[in-house]
Enzyme design. Sequence first.
Site, PDB file in Angstrom:
ATOM      1  N   CYS A 120      10.673  -8.184   3.015  1.00  0.00           N
ATOM      2  CA  CYS A 120      10.170  -9.146   2.028  1.00  0.00           C
ATOM      3  C   CYS A 120      10.996 -10.430   2.061  1.00  0.00           C
ATOM      4  O   CYS A 120      10.450 -11.535   2.013  1.00  0.00           O
ATOM      5  CB  CYS A 120      10.197  -8.524   0.635  1.00  0.00           C
ATOM      6  SG  CYS A 120       9.539  -9.597  -0.667  1.00  0.00           S
ATOM      7  N   CYS A 217       9.107  -1.956  -5.039  1.00  0.00           N
ATOM      8  CA  CYS A 217       8.329  -2.614  -6.087  1.00  0.00           C
ATOM      9  C   CYS A 217       6.849  -2.268  -6.028  1.00  0.00           C
ATOM     10  O   CYS A 217       6.172  -2.239  -7.064  1.00  0.00           O
ATOM     11  CB  CYS A 217       8.535  -4.121  -6.024  1.00  0.00           C
ATOM     12  SG  CYS A 217       7.810  -4.930  -4.574  1.00  0.00           S
TER      13      CYS A 217
END
Length: 386
Positions: A120, A217
């Site tokens: 990410c 997440c």
Amino acid sequence: MSDFPGAPDPDSSALPGGRLRVLAAMSGGVDSAVAAARAVEQGHEVTGVHLALASNPQSFRTGARGCCTLEDSRDARRAADVLGIPFYVWDLAERFREDVIDDFVAEYAAGRTPNPCLRCNEKIKFAALLDKAVALGFDAVCTGHYAQIVDHPTRGRELHTAVDPAKDQSYVLGVLDADQLAHAMFPLGDTTKDQVRVEAERRGLAVAKKPDSHDICFIADGDTQGFLAQRLGTAPGEIVDADGTVLGEHTGAYGFTIGQRKGLRIGRPAADGKPRYVLDISPVDNRVTVGPVEALDVIALTGVRPRWCGEAAPVGTGRYLAQIRAHGEQVPVTAEVAEDGGLRVVLDEPLRGIAPGQAVVLYDGTRVVGSATIAQTERAPAAAQL
């Protein structure tokens, strides 16, 4: 031109007095809110942006997991209002799915153990977001990561560990290259988490006591195996010991990681009565091999696709510290950098549970030298014979 009102003109001149046009990535948590506040306090022209990374965000967080819900977006907006800065939401859900989630699933399907936070940072926060920010005329992207940037007189910009070792995030930033570091701001690197919460409360930020996000997440309930099963389906196979004796069955080799002990569902105990651990995952024949903990000892590893944080490590052999996990210890190693970019890391002492797909990050003192994806591991001779 900009795709939202109020963005700086990419062709405009620099701000006076060393001020920068800063895009603050605001997740809705306390760290990113205080980081943005510090950028404002330093006199920079700050704009807040929340990254919408979930295609169908939930209204509320599940426990302390995640950072992509509607609640997080609202918390980020409220923090921006307190700071008096413009605020926008950018939809990067499709890019996040392609570069992070799909990569995560594909790596597990191939028998590897990826770190989605590194991916990410590399692909979203300091590629997609940073590229867009620079194109819109911003000078830097500010985040709430705990790490420090140091301007070295001869080596240029360097990434260093945070002063708070318990919160240091330099490992997951080890994928950043020199160009990305040139446009990065980490205002919290010289601060402890307790100090950040006190500062947030003093500034009147409602997120001062908000729990930290943790784990992955995009897997809100923490059930990684269930998440993978939904996407990869059922693939029954065998669980075997080192000599190939079948001990049990599984519903998908992707549901296991190197070093795993729990959830093996092996009915037959080991001859010595000791626990067994996952030693190998073979997607080719869909087999999971288990054995004693000693067989997990790794003495060397091979890294591919190295990314250097600033000045590249010199070709040849050098002494470094290496970190394999986000919150793992740093261990002394000898690293051999080949002319073709290949990397071999020899550990001073065996280390257990290293899996292909993980990242190895090299340090020179507090400085992050760079990172590479682990492609292969070499077991200790005694372990290899088990």
